[in-house]
Design a protein around this motif. Structure first.
Motif, PDB file in Angstrom:
ATOM      1  N   VAL A  44       0.860  -1.193   0.000  1.00  0.00           N
ATOM      2  CA  VAL A  44       0.000   0.000   0.000  1.00  0.00           C
ATOM      3  C   VAL A  44       0.891   1.236   0.000  1.00  0.00           C
ATOM      4  O   VAL A  44       2.110   1.137   0.101  1.00  0.00           O
ATOM      5  CB  VAL A  44      -0.947   0.019   1.226  1.00  0.00           C
ATOM      6  CG1 VAL A  44      -1.881  -1.175   1.216  1.00  0.00           C
ATOM      7  CG2 VAL A  44      -0.162   0.080   2.530  1.00  0.00           C
ATOM      8  N   SER A  45       0.279   2.399  -0.089  1.00  0.00           N
ATOM      9  CA  SER A  45       1.058   3.633  -0.083  1.00  0.00           C
ATOM     10  C   SER A  45       1.388   4.055   1.351  1.00  0.00           C
ATOM     11  O   SER A  45       0.715   3.654   2.302  1.00  0.00           O
ATOM     12  CB  SER A  45       0.272   4.758  -0.767  1.00  0.00           C
ATOM     13  OG  SER A  45      -0.845   5.121   0.035  1.00  0.00           O
ATOM     14  N   ARG A  46       2.429   4.869   1.475  1.00  0.00           N
ATOM     15  CA  ARG A  46       2.794   5.408   2.784  1.00  0.00           C
ATOM     16  C   ARG A  46       1.664   6.272   3.329  1.00  0.00           C
ATOM     17  O   ARG A  46       1.396   6.299   4.528  1.00  0.00           O
ATOM     18  CB  ARG A  46       4.088   6.217   2.701  1.00  0.00           C
ATOM     19  CG  ARG A  46       4.630   6.619   4.070  1.00  0.00           C
ATOM     20  CD  ARG A  46       5.867   7.476   3.965  1.00  0.00           C
ATOM     21  NE  ARG A  46       5.617   8.793   3.407  1.00  0.00           N
ATOM     22  CZ  ARG A  46       5.011   9.795   4.055  1.00  0.00           C
ATOM     23  NH1 ARG A  46       4.570   9.626   5.264  1.00  0.00           N
ATOM     24  NH2 ARG A  46       4.849  10.958   3.479  1.00  0.00           N
ATOM     25  N   GLY A  47       0.961   6.956   2.444  1.00  0.00           N
ATOM     26  CA  GLY A  47      -0.176   7.781   2.854  1.00  0.00           C
ATOM     27  C   GLY A  47      -1.286   6.958   3.483  1.00  0.00           C
ATOM     28  O   GLY A  47      -1.908   7.381   4.452  1.00  0.00           O
ATOM     29  N   CYS A  59     -10.274   4.251   5.200  1.00  0.00           N
ATOM     30  CA  CYS A  59      -9.300   3.244   4.769  1.00  0.00           C
ATOM     31  C   CYS A  59      -9.988   1.897   4.572  1.00  0.00           C
ATOM     32  O   CYS A  59     -10.920   1.550   5.288  1.00  0.00           O
ATOM     33  CB  CYS A  59      -8.197   3.084   5.809  1.00  0.00           C
ATOM     34  SG  CYS A  59      -7.171   4.539   6.033  1.00  0.00           S
ATOM     35  N   SER A  60      -9.490   1.137   3.623  1.00  0.00           N
ATOM     36  CA  SER A  60     -10.011  -0.199   3.365  1.00  0.00           C
ATOM     37  C   SER A  60      -9.801  -1.092   4.583  1.00  0.00           C
ATOM     38  O   SER A  60      -8.712  -1.133   5.160  1.00  0.00           O
ATOM     39  CB  SER A  60      -9.277  -0.784   2.161  1.00  0.00           C
ATOM     40  OG  SER A  60      -9.381  -2.182   2.138  1.00  0.00           O
ATOM     41  N   LEU A  61     -10.857  -1.796   4.965  1.00  0.00           N
ATOM     42  CA  LEU A  61     -10.778  -2.691   6.115  1.00  0.00           C
ATOM     43  C   LEU A  61      -9.692  -3.747   5.911  1.00  0.00           C
ATOM     44  O   LEU A  61      -8.907  -4.029   6.814  1.00  0.00           O
ATOM     45  CB  LEU A  61     -12.139  -3.359   6.330  1.00  0.00           C
ATOM     46  CG  LEU A  61     -12.268  -4.299   7.506  1.00  0.00           C
ATOM     47  CD1 LEU A  61     -12.067  -3.549   8.812  1.00  0.00           C
ATOM     48  CD2 LEU A  61     -13.615  -4.968   7.484  1.00  0.00           C
ATOM     49  N   PHE A  65      -6.452  -4.313   8.307  1.00  0.00           N
ATOM     50  CA  PHE A  65      -6.227  -5.618   8.935  1.00  0.00           C
ATOM     51  C   PHE A  65      -4.852  -6.164   8.556  1.00  0.00           C
ATOM     52  O   PHE A  65      -4.158  -6.751   9.379  1.00  0.00           O
ATOM     53  CB  PHE A  65      -7.317  -6.608   8.526  1.00  0.00           C
ATOM     54  CG  PHE A  65      -8.568  -6.527   9.360  1.00  0.00           C
ATOM     55  CD1 PHE A  65      -8.872  -5.413  10.135  1.00  0.00           C
ATOM     56  CD2 PHE A  65      -9.460  -7.570   9.361  1.00  0.00           C
ATOM     57  CE1 PHE A  65     -10.027  -5.347  10.896  1.00  0.00           C
ATOM     58  CE2 PHE A  65     -10.621  -7.525  10.122  1.00  0.00           C
ATOM     59  CZ  PHE A  65     -10.905  -6.413  10.891  1.00  0.00           C
ATOM     60  N   GLU A  66      -4.441  -5.975   7.297  1.00  0.00           N
ATOM     61  CA  GLU A  66      -3.130  -6.457   6.860  1.00  0.00           C
ATOM     62  C   GLU A  66      -2.008  -5.705   7.567  1.00  0.00           C
ATOM     63  O   GLU A  66      -1.024  -6.297   7.994  1.00  0.00           O
ATOM     64  CB  GLU A  66      -2.999  -6.330   5.342  1.00  0.00           C
ATOM     65  CG  GLU A  66      -1.720  -6.909   4.783  1.00  0.00           C
ATOM     66  CD  GLU A  66      -1.581  -8.414   5.000  1.00  0.00           C
ATOM     67  OE1 GLU A  66      -0.438  -8.902   4.899  1.00  0.00           O
ATOM     68  OE2 GLU A  66      -2.584  -9.102   5.259  1.00  0.00           O
ATOM     69  N   LEU A  67      -2.156  -4.389   7.716  1.00  0.00           N
ATOM     70  CA  LEU A  67      -1.153  -3.605   8.450  1.00  0.00           C
ATOM     71  C   LEU A  67      -1.021  -4.121   9.877  1.00  0.00           C
ATOM     72  O   LEU A  67       0.084  -4.291  10.384  1.00  0.00           O
ATOM     73  CB  LEU A  67      -1.523  -2.120   8.451  1.00  0.00           C
ATOM     74  CG  LEU A  67      -1.520  -1.412   7.095  1.00  0.00           C
ATOM     75  CD1 LEU A  67      -2.077  -0.003   7.236  1.00  0.00           C
ATOM     76  CD2 LEU A  67      -0.131  -1.391   6.490  1.00  0.00           C
ATOM     77  N   ALA A  68      -2.159  -4.369  10.516  1.00  0.00           N
ATOM     78  CA  ALA A  68      -2.154  -4.870  11.892  1.00  0.00           C
ATOM     79  C   ALA A  68      -1.471  -6.233  11.965  1.00  0.00           C
ATOM     80  O   ALA A  68      -0.668  -6.491  12.868  1.00  0.00           O
ATOM     81  CB  ALA A  68      -3.578  -4.954  12.427  1.00  0.00           C
ATOM     82  N   VAL A  73      -0.310  -6.813  15.631  1.00  0.00           N
ATOM     83  CA  VAL A  73      -1.419  -6.360  16.484  1.00  0.00           C
ATOM     84  C   VAL A  73      -2.549  -7.384  16.367  1.00  0.00           C
ATOM     85  O   VAL A  73      -3.104  -7.561  15.290  1.00  0.00           O
ATOM     86  CB  VAL A  73      -1.922  -4.959  16.063  1.00  0.00           C
ATOM     87  CG1 VAL A  73      -3.178  -4.574  16.829  1.00  0.00           C
ATOM     88  CG2 VAL A  73      -0.835  -3.924  16.254  1.00  0.00           C
ATOM     89  N   PRO A  74      -2.895  -8.056  17.475  1.00  0.00           N
ATOM     90  CA  PRO A  74      -3.974  -9.043  17.402  1.00  0.00           C
ATOM     91  C   PRO A  74      -5.328  -8.350  17.243  1.00  0.00           C
ATOM     92  O   PRO A  74      -5.622  -7.381  17.932  1.00  0.00           O
ATOM     93  CB  PRO A  74      -3.889  -9.781  18.739  1.00  0.00           C
ATOM     94  CG  PRO A  74      -3.198  -8.850  19.660  1.00  0.00           C
ATOM     95  CD  PRO A  74      -2.308  -7.977  18.809  1.00  0.00           C
TER      96      PRO A  74
END
Length: 112
Positions: A44-47, A59-61, A65-68, A73-74
């Protein structure tokens, strides 16, 4: 019907998004990752990383979730097998519920 220009969210939803964003940011920093590193790993972008960390509701859910997941992050439970069991339990519950909910056609008499 035209889509509204802005969408309103409940206070609870906004706070939940803010909490998740802060948790992602703390975990990213504790792992010594830059926003650019995380963005690259997630594709994804840094933004978008910055917006997710700020709790932006647009933001897309899936992206959040992927970032977490990347920073550890659980979301529901840290044990993937427990998540599978909980999902299976909910799927069994859904088999007992009606497939669709239809509005009641009967007038409710609630005057006592």
């Amino acid at each position: 019907m035209a889509k509204p220009a802005t969408r309103s969210y409940s206070h609870y939803s906004r706070e939940a998004a803010r909490l998740l964003g802060l948790a992602i940011r703390v975990a990213r920093i504790e792992r010594g990752m830059t926003a650019e590193d995380l963005a690259e790993r997630a594709g994804v972008s840094r933004g978008l990383v910055r917006r997710a960390e700020e709790g932006d509701m647009g933001c897309s859910l899936g992206a959040v979730f992927e970032l977490a997941a990347i920073v550890g992050v659980p979301l529901f439970t840290p044990d993937p097998s427990m998540m599978t069991m909980q999902a299976a339990s909910l799927e069994r519950t859904l088999t007992l519920l009606p497939r669709a909910v239809h509005p009641s056609r009967k007038a409710v008499k609630d005057e006592f």
